[in-house]
Design a protein around this motif. Structure first.
Motif, PDB file in Angstrom:
ATOM      1  N   PHE A  78       0.856  -1.186   0.000  1.00 19.45           N
ATOM      2  CA  PHE A  78       0.000   0.000   0.000  1.00 19.45           C
ATOM      3  C   PHE A  78       0.889   1.231   0.000  1.00 19.45           C
ATOM      4  CE2 PHE A  78      -2.397  -3.385   1.873  1.00 19.45           C
ATOM      5  CZ  PHE A  78      -3.695  -3.208   1.435  1.00 19.45           C
ATOM      6  N   PRO A 112      -4.159   0.745  -2.176  1.00 23.05           N
ATOM      7  CA  PRO A 112      -3.500  -0.529  -2.491  1.00 23.05           C
ATOM      8  C   PRO A 112      -2.808  -0.451  -3.849  1.00 23.05           C
ATOM      9  CG  PRO A 112      -5.868  -0.725  -2.806  1.00 23.05           C
ATOM     10  CD  PRO A 112      -5.613   0.642  -2.233  1.00 23.05           C
ATOM     11  N   LYS A 155      -4.258   1.519   4.351  1.00 24.11           N
ATOM     12  CA  LYS A 155      -5.087   0.670   3.486  1.00 24.11           C
ATOM     13  C   LYS A 155      -5.780   1.430   2.353  1.00 24.11           C
ATOM     14  CE  LYS A 155      -4.397  -3.029   5.984  1.00 24.11           C
ATOM     15  NZ  LYS A 155      -3.564  -4.105   5.515  1.00 24.11           N
TER      16      LYS A 155
END
Length: 93
Positions: free
Chosen positions: A25, A39, A36
């Motif tokens: 990420f 990605p 998160k």
């Protein structure tokens, strides 16, 4: 991030060669260091890539690889961070 008046966002590509990684990420000051939110996608040769639209300016970032923060080996500009390591710096013109 708000676009400053008169500045156009530009496509910026971030990449990392990490063939053995399971998940990568991109985190930085452009996404509040969210581990998160961005990605990256891996190609057949193990190169992870992501493209973001960023307005001109200076951005700090790092890669989050399989749960660990890592610096960009292709980066030549760094600044210290409060965790005793460094953040990579990317200039968008």
């Amino acid at each position: 991030m708000k676009t400053p008046k008169g500045k156009r966002a530009k496509k910026v590509i971030f990449s990392l060669s990490e063939p053995e990684a399971g998940a990568v990420f991109l985190g930085g000051d452009f996404n509040d260091w969210d581990q998160k939110k961005h990605p990256m996608k891996k190609d057949k040769k193990g190169l992870w890539k992501i493209s973001l639209s960023l307005v001109p300016g200076m951005y700090q970032y790092r890669f989050f690889v399989d749960g660990e923060w890592r610096s960009d080996p292709a980066c030549s500009d760094f600044v210290g961070n409060p965790f005793g390591t460094v953040n990579c710096v990317r200039k968008v013109e």
